[in-house]
Write a protein that holds these residues in place. Sequence first.
Motif, PDB file in Angstrom:
ATOM      1  N   ALA A 167       0.852  -1.203   0.000  1.00  0.00           N
ATOM      2  CA  ALA A 167       0.000   0.000   0.000  1.00  0.00           C
ATOM      3  C   ALA A 167       0.883   1.246   0.000  1.00  0.00           C
ATOM      4  O   ALA A 167       0.625   2.218  -0.718  1.00  0.00           O
ATOM      5  N   THR A 168       1.945   1.184   0.807  1.00  0.00           N
ATOM      6  CA  THR A 168       2.865   2.319   0.859  1.00  0.00           C
ATOM      7  C   THR A 168       3.600   2.471  -0.476  1.00  0.00           C
ATOM      8  O   THR A 168       3.638   3.561  -1.056  1.00  0.00           O
ATOM      9  N   SER A 169       4.129   1.364  -0.979  1.00  0.00           N
ATOM     10  CA  SER A 169       4.914   1.423  -2.222  1.00  0.00           C
ATOM     11  C   SER A 169       4.054   1.870  -3.406  1.00  0.00           C
ATOM     12  O   SER A 169       4.467   2.709  -4.202  1.00  0.00           O
ATOM     13  N   MET A 170       2.858   1.300  -3.521  1.00  0.00           N
ATOM     14  CA  MET A 170       2.006   1.645  -4.667  1.00  0.00           C
ATOM     15  C   MET A 170       1.604   3.117  -4.620  1.00  0.00           C
ATOM     16  O   MET A 170       1.459   3.763  -5.646  1.00  0.00           O
ATOM     17  N   SER A 171       1.415   3.632  -3.403  1.00  0.00           N
ATOM     18  CA  SER A 171       1.031   5.043  -3.305  1.00  0.00           C
ATOM     19  C   SER A 171       2.181   5.935  -3.782  1.00  0.00           C
ATOM     20  O   SER A 171       1.961   6.993  -4.364  1.00  0.00           O
ATOM     21  N   ARG A 172       3.391   5.472  -3.559  1.00  0.00           N
ATOM     22  CA  ARG A 172       4.553   6.230  -4.058  1.00  0.00           C
ATOM     23  C   ARG A 172       4.615   6.170  -5.577  1.00  0.00           C
ATOM     24  O   ARG A 172       4.950   7.147  -6.249  1.00  0.00           O
ATOM     25  N   ILE A 173       4.275   5.003  -6.100  1.00  0.00           N
ATOM     26  CA  ILE A 173       4.261   4.851  -7.558  1.00  0.00           C
ATOM     27  C   ILE A 173       3.193   5.759  -8.172  1.00  0.00           C
ATOM     28  O   ILE A 173       3.400   6.405  -9.189  1.00  0.00           O
ATOM     29  N   LEU A 174       2.038   5.824  -7.502  1.00  0.00           N
ATOM     30  CA  LEU A 174       0.967   6.699  -7.997  1.00  0.00           C
ATOM     31  C   LEU A 174       1.433   8.158  -7.963  1.00  0.00           C
ATOM     32  O   LEU A 174       1.211   8.918  -8.899  1.00  0.00           O
ATOM     33  N   GLU A 175       2.090   8.506  -6.884  1.00  0.00           N
ATOM     34  CA  GLU A 175       2.511   9.901  -6.746  1.00  0.00           C
ATOM     35  C   GLU A 175       3.602  10.284  -7.744  1.00  0.00           C
ATOM     36  O   GLU A 175       3.545  11.341  -8.378  1.00  0.00           O
ATOM     37  N   SER A 176       4.579   9.397  -7.904  1.00  0.00           N
ATOM     38  CA  SER A 176       5.710   9.788  -8.763  1.00  0.00           C
ATOM     39  C   SER A 176       5.464   9.446 -10.227  1.00  0.00           C
ATOM     40  O   SER A 176       6.005  10.083 -11.115  1.00  0.00           O
ATOM     41  N   GLY A 177       4.572   8.446 -10.494  1.00  0.00           N
ATOM     42  CA  GLY A 177       4.470   7.940 -11.862  1.00  0.00           C
ATOM     43  C   GLY A 177       5.653   7.057 -12.157  1.00  0.00           C
ATOM     44  O   GLY A 177       6.629   7.043 -11.391  1.00  0.00           O
ATOM     45  N   VAL A 178       5.594   6.308 -13.247  1.00  0.00           N
ATOM     46  CA  VAL A 178       6.664   5.340 -13.485  1.00  0.00           C
ATOM     47  C   VAL A 178       7.271   5.389 -14.880  1.00  0.00           C
ATOM     48  O   VAL A 178       8.259   4.709 -15.135  1.00  0.00           O
ATOM     49  N   ASP A 179       6.698   6.158 -15.783  1.00  0.00           N
ATOM     50  CA  ASP A 179       7.222   6.138 -17.155  1.00  0.00           C
ATOM     51  C   ASP A 179       8.349   7.157 -17.286  1.00  0.00           C
ATOM     52  O   ASP A 179       8.119   8.367 -17.309  1.00  0.00           O
ATOM     53  N   PRO A 180       9.600   6.666 -17.393  1.00  0.00           N
ATOM     54  CA  PRO A 180      10.727   7.609 -17.407  1.00  0.00           C
ATOM     55  C   PRO A 180      10.782   8.467 -18.661  1.00  0.00           C
ATOM     56  O   PRO A 180      11.534   9.440 -18.701  1.00  0.00           O
ATOM     57  N   THR A 181       9.984   8.142 -19.684  1.00  0.00           N
ATOM     58  CA  THR A 181      10.009   8.988 -20.884  1.00  0.00           C
ATOM     59  C   THR A 181       9.173  10.259 -20.691  1.00  0.00           C
ATOM     60  O   THR A 181       9.211  11.155 -21.506  1.00  0.00           O
ATOM     61  N   LEU A 182       8.390  10.290 -19.578  1.00  0.00           N
ATOM     62  CA  LEU A 182       7.602  11.497 -19.290  1.00  0.00           C
ATOM     63  C   LEU A 182       8.377  12.397 -18.332  1.00  0.00           C
ATOM     64  O   LEU A 182       9.146  11.905 -17.503  1.00  0.00           O
TER      65      LEU A 182
END
Length: 460
Positions: free
Chosen positions: A347-362
Amino acid sequence: MYKQDNRLAVRGTYIHAPKLGEIEVVESALIVVGAAGAVEQILLPDDPSFEANCRAAKDAGHYVQLRENQYLLPGLVDLHVHAPQWPQAGRALRVPLEQWLQQYTFPLEARYSDIEFAQCVYQSLVNTLLANGTTTALYFASIHLESSLLLAQICLESGQRALVGKVSMDNPEQCPDYYREQSTSAGLATTEAFICGVKSLPNNQLSMVRPVVTPRFIPSCTDEMLLGLGQIANQHDCHVQTHCSESEWEHQYVLDRFGKSDTECLADMGLANGKSVFAHANFVSDEDMTIIHEAAVGIAHCPMSNIYFANSVFPTRKALNTGINVGLGTDIAGGPSPSLLFNCQMATSMSRILESGVDPTLRDSVRGVADSRLTFQEAFWMATAGGGAALGENIGVFKPGYCFDAIVVDFNVEHSNIANWPELENADEQLEKIIYNANRQNIVRVWVNGQTVVDRASSR
Ligand code: GUN
Ligand code: FE
């Protein structure tokens, strides 16, 4: 498992999350548990009656002193778990939800007409969840009356606090012939029989196991079934559980059929109230969140499952800011792990992923959703007090009047994954380590309602 007298006194350091985001650490406390399994008082060493209470408990043979390197935490609350899917936990996750249900899950669940198969799977799951520190579970069983009652009985005999639902599904357009209620009226009658059956289980006087009205999700039910279940829940004052706006496919299906969201439909059908828990709720709108909050419905956030079947991360921060009681669910087998601590971490990790996003091309400024992160303290609250609040049960924190459901986490067990350097860290940080690296061998003792249900401490 039923005992008349659950008196107990536990001395040691406890950590809990009485408020969202806040951790309280209480060192050298004595938690005194009364005969009915509820906390009577919590004493500190400077209390004049501390020593006398220790002595009385020792004399009565129900005194437990934790060792150094052991912490007492509230028992974990799994707010969404499909018991019959246990045999497929950790497989079959490569297809979308609708295909997974038809291809893997319905054929597996159909097998629970076989009571011996059910006995074997359900006992294995309940033992595994208890060993992982899950003291309360909100279960989906299958459509079968007999084996669903068996699950309730196994929970009762194994000492797990449980809320169990016989699943309702009668829509011929979404449910295969081999796994569907015989008719809507037969399905409704079976649900009532199930509710009465659970309430009258021998040794269920304390309602350690409760029945739950369980429409699988809107697509599997006809309108008549949903309305009928709403009435039954109301008449019997029962908990309700279902899946709500889980995936884009499912959310769109309901919009197409009713011109409304899942939340609006469930509210219209009498299925959204203070005893309801909606699983997932990934695609709910702001208006839906308001309805959920005002109706005091709880949400079961299932972070692992959402990665596979929802293709999204539940906006937990937003739900918590709205004031909704959010707890955590493993969602076995949409989520592969029986460990709620692992789901805390996720839950903690996924929320970080939501916040930061994951596509490095953006560019990082457009990659994620700002202000989405959760802290480990918040995840821990959801796994304990939040789950308890969602169910309306007095569980999840250490407090007089609350049930004594608790686990002992030991840093010093053999083969532990936790690096133990207490001189380098405070108890908050040790809790963080527990969430990230504890697993079942670190959980050496588990109590539900003051009764020991797992004891690895004394066998070492
Ligand atoms: N929606 C309807 N049934 C199910 C189920 O068994 N698991 C999940 N994750 N979603 C569902
Ligand atoms: Fe589910």
